[in-house]
Design an enzyme around this catalytic site. Structure first.
Site, PDB file in Angstrom:
ATOM      1  CG  HIS A 192       2.964 -13.604  10.312  1.00 21.23           C
ATOM      2  ND1 HIS A 192       1.766 -14.089  10.750  1.00 21.23           N
ATOM      3  CD2 HIS A 192       3.095 -12.396  10.857  1.00 21.23           C
ATOM      4  CE1 HIS A 192       1.196 -13.201  11.528  1.00 21.23           C
ATOM      5  NE2 HIS A 192       1.982 -12.159  11.617  1.00 21.23           N
ATOM      6  NE  ARG A 299       1.318  -2.040   2.365  1.00 19.25           N
ATOM      7  CZ  ARG A 299       2.177  -2.057   1.350  1.00 19.25           C
ATOM      8  NH1 ARG A 299       3.463  -2.175   1.556  1.00 19.25           N
ATOM      9  NH2 ARG A 299       1.731  -1.958   0.104  1.00 19.25           N
ATOM     10  NE  ARG A 334      -1.800   1.935   4.699  1.00 20.17           N
ATOM     11  CZ  ARG A 334      -1.756   0.980   3.779  1.00 20.17           C
ATOM     12  NH1 ARG A 334      -1.890   1.286   2.509  1.00 20.17           N
ATOM     13  NH2 ARG A 334      -1.557  -0.269   4.115  1.00 20.17           N
ATOM     14  CD  GLU A 433      -5.744   2.786  -0.759  1.00 23.48           C
ATOM     15  OE1 GLU A 433      -4.962   1.902  -1.104  1.00 23.48           O
ATOM     16  OE2 GLU A 433      -5.994   3.053   0.440  1.00 23.48           O
ATOM     17  CG  ASN A 456      -0.285  -2.431  -4.363  1.00 23.67           C
ATOM     18  OD1 ASN A 456       0.350  -2.318  -5.409  1.00 23.67           O
ATOM     19  ND2 ASN A 456       0.294  -2.528  -3.186  1.00 23.67           N
ATOM     20  CG  ASP A 457      -6.235  -1.347  -2.428  1.00 22.08           C
ATOM     21  OD1 ASP A 457      -6.751  -2.463  -2.609  1.00 22.08           O
ATOM     22  OD2 ASP A 457      -5.632  -1.031  -1.391  1.00 22.08           O
ATOM     23  NE  ARG A 467      -3.843  -5.649  -2.825  1.00 22.99           N
ATOM     24  CZ  ARG A 467      -3.432  -4.656  -2.060  1.00 22.99           C
ATOM     25  NH1 ARG A 467      -4.155  -3.542  -1.966  1.00 22.99           N
ATOM     26  NH2 ARG A 467      -2.309  -4.720  -1.407  1.00 22.99           N
ATOM     27  CB  CYS A 504       3.175   4.328  -1.606  1.00 27.10           C
ATOM     28  SG  CYS A 504       1.413   4.385  -1.237  1.00 27.10           S
TER      29      CYS A 504
HETATM   30  C1  PEP Z   1      -1.877   0.287  -2.465  1.00 29.21           C
HETATM   31  O1  PEP Z   1      -3.069  -0.017  -2.415  1.00 29.21           O
HETATM   32  O2  PEP Z   1      -1.264   0.482  -3.523  1.00 29.21           O
HETATM   33  C2  PEP Z   1      -1.089   0.405  -1.226  1.00 29.21           C
HETATM   34  C3  PEP Z   1       0.129   0.892  -1.225  1.00 29.21           C
HETATM   35  O3  PEP Z   1      -1.635  -0.031  -0.075  1.00 29.21           O
HETATM   36  P1  PEP Z   1      -1.824  -1.572   0.322  1.00 29.21           P
HETATM   37  O4  PEP Z   1      -1.011  -2.393  -0.649  1.00 29.21           O
HETATM   38  O5  PEP Z   1      -1.349  -1.692   1.710  1.00 29.21           O
HETATM   39  O6  PEP Z   1      -3.295  -1.786   0.162  1.00 29.21           O
HETATM   40 MG    MG Z   2      -4.139   0.036  -0.593  1.00 27.70          MG
END
Ligand code: PEP
Ligand code: MG
Length: 589
Positions: A192, A299, A334, A433, A456-457, A467, A504
């Site tokens: 937050h 998100r 999403r 992802e 990211n994933d 991560r 993204c």
């Molecule tokens: C990702 O996984 O790259 C992504 C954009 O989603 P999040 O970071 O919300 O898992």
């Molecule tokens: Mg993700």
């Protein structure tokens, strides 16, 4: 001079004096109170409690209007805590039974409740300990008739708040005008405090372990989120260097503004869509103020991280608001990606050994189908302007995608039965992802309207690197040849099937990968708002054909270091002249 590192969460450079916030911040000692004295104290205390409720309602309304409905909900939860008999009533009872002063009894009651929450296994409930502490501090502040942080009266842009964690209400109160920077010991970029710091554009670094024990009030501090550095007690030379750097950085950020109305197009005419990722509803305004092409990722999880789940009606209002503000640009909504590291106390999910590999994203939604269908109906109801797209997270195979689409079909049927209008041609896409999805992207591409690569994933799952675990972060490498192959494969498969491919994940907004991303032929880059103009600047300075060649030749290397050297060489050539401090020692790390 000591240098700390953490997780940069809100960019910028701040120089100022430390204001460490520890515990409740009040030093309340055990004191005996006679019956009459205590009853007088209790009257004042109850007044403080009432005052606290009024303050919280006021903050809630301000946040509701200036930030968003769901962000304001946290203050509903705070008001509930003030009314909780286990807090105020229990403190009064304890004070009477033990004949101690009310402030002492209250502090003790508060601390033991906080401890109960902190020991809970559920992450969401653990977080509530901070809310409780926040409320308790506020009541004590009102009772004691002192400022929570007297040093903060007035404008103090040279103050750097150093806290173990900071509550959202403190963050709102501290606000942009009043503090220079924020450093916390815990939290990730999705905490937050980090979200509020970004909204308020306060330079922030979170996850800086053990900094509180090293810092004293008033210590000189430099927070440089651009190079991930918190410097305590810098020497004179460093301060001077940073003062200059900060002035230059501010000038640089200002200079980017002129790009707002320019198109993201390469010198040889390749147009790349540049969109923003958003977590807070109020960030929708940034689409226009940054000149973005739309919202590439909303998100929605944050809508559900509150005590009471939002209704279909409330969700529809939120989605509609975004759709209207950015129209005719588009927003990719999403569906909830809860689970993993995102709290899910509303669902009775047993504690998992590997939450990131567990009931997360689309898996959770398919398990709690009513919850999922409610969100889909809300999105559909908001889709009348036809500028909303739906995106499913964490798709691992065709079966899951078909199940998700079947629920969407049911949601559409139910709305039709109700006679509710919606975009019947709404575009449906998926995040790529999970490695299995990238590998079968040729098959998935035939069943969806678009892909968005979530690096990211994708990186976490392909390389088996958590991560959020800083101990193995050296392995978390976006240019590992396996990642590059999966990105290329996904883009090719998407394009061969005539669908656009976006990215993204955080990688999409990182300047050091810009040449790679352009050359990979991604159609859209969806980035954090503060990265948008810089990415636009790079796109406009390079040639697509050249980027393609650079990417092509990178595939000859089989080692991460060689790939890195390869891109660094071209980055130096193309970026050092146009980006702030690019390639200089300590910057862009
Ligand atoms: C990702 O996984 O790259 C992504 C954009 O989603 P999040 O970071 O919300 O898992
Ligand atoms: Mg993700």
């Amino acid at each position: 001079m000591k240098v700390f590192r953490g997780i940069p969460s809100s960019s910028g450079i701040a120089i100022g004096h430390a204001l460490p916030l520890k515990g409740t911040g009040f030093n309340i000692k055990r004191a005996h109170a006679g019956e009459k004295e205590l009853e007088e104290q209790i009257v004042l205390f109850q007044k403080a409690v009432e005052k606290t409720k009024r303050e919280l309602k006021k903050i809630k309304n301000t946040v509701r209007h200036e930030i968003g409905i769901e962000e304001s909900a946290i203050f509903d939860a705070h008001i509930l805590l003030v009314n909780d008999p286990n807090l105020v009533e229990k403190a009064i009872k304890n004070a009477r039974e033990e004949s101690v002063s009310i402030d002492y009894a209250f502090t003790e009651t508060l601390n033991s409740l906080v401890q109960i929450f902190e020991n809970m296994p559920d992450e969401y409930l653990k977080e509530r300990a901070n809310d409780l502490l926040d409320v308790g501090k506020r009541i004590l502040k009102n009772y004691l008739g002192i400022q929570m942080a007297p040093e903060l009266a007035g404008d103090h842009t040279d103050l750097i708040i150093i806290a173990h964690n900071i509550s959202p209400s403190d963050m709102v109160e501290l606000g942009k005008k009043r503090i220079g920077g924020l450093v916390t010991e815990v939290g990730g970029t999705t905490s937050h405090a980090a979200i509020m710091a970004r909204s308020l554009e306060v330079p922030a670094i979170v996850g800086v372990s053990n900094i509180l024990s090293e810092v004293r009030p008033d210590d000189l501090i430099i927070v440089d989120s651009n190079s991930n550095r918190v410097i305590i007690d810098p020497d004179e030379e460093t301060v001077k260097a940073y003062q200059t750097l900060r002035r230059e950085y501010v000038r640089y950020i200002k200079s980017l503004e002129k790009l707002r109305n320019e198109e993201a197009v390469t010198r040889d005419g390749k147009r790349i869509k540049l969109e923003i990722n958003m977590e807070l509803v109020n960030e929708a305004d940034l689409v226009n103020s940054y000149g973005a092409d739309g919202v590439g990722l909303f998100r929605t999880e944050y809508l559900f991280m509150r005590n009471i789940l939002p209704t279909e009606e409330e969700q529809a209002e939120t989605y509609q608001y975004i759709s209207q503000i950015i129209y005719p640009k588009e927003v990719v909504i999403r569906t909830a990606d809860l689970g993993g590291d995102k709290f899910i106390s509303h669902f009775e999910v047993p504690k998992e050994m590997n939450p990131f590999l567990g009931l997360r994203g689309i898996r959770l939604c398919l398990e709690y189908k009513d919850f999922f269908k409610t969100q889909l109906k809300a999105i559909l109801r908001a889709s009348k302007l036809k500028n909303i797209r739906i995106m499913f997270p964490m798709i691992s195979g065709v079966d899951e995608l078909r199940q998700a689409k079947a629920v969407l079909g049911e949601a559409m049927d139910e709305l039709k039965e109700r006679g509710t209008e919606f975009d019947e041609e709404i575009k449906v896409g998926i995040m790529i992802e999970i490695p299995s999805a990238a590998v079968i992207s040729d098959i998935l591409a035939t069943e969806v309207d678009f892909f968005s690569i979530g690096t990211n994933d994708l990186i976490q799952y392909t390389l088996a690197v958590d991560r959020v675990n800083e101990k193995i972060s050296y392995l978390y490498n976006p240019i590992h040849p396996a990642i590059l192959r999966l990105i290329k494969m996904t883009v090719n498969n998407g394009h061969q099937n005539g669908i656009p491919v976006a990215m993204c994940g955080q990688m999409a907004g990182m300047a050091e990968y810009a040449l790679l991303l352009i050359g990979m032929d991604l159609d859209t880059l969806s980035v954090a708002p503060s990265n948008l103009l810089e990415m636009k600047k790079i796109i406009r300075a390079v040639e697509y054909d050249k980027c393609k060649q650079i990417v092509q030749s990178s595939f000859q290397f089989n080692d991460v270091h060689l790939i890195s050297d390869h891109f660094q060489r071209y980055n130096k050539e193309y970026l050092s002249g146009i980006l702030f401090n690019y390639g200089k020692e300590g910057a862009n790390e």
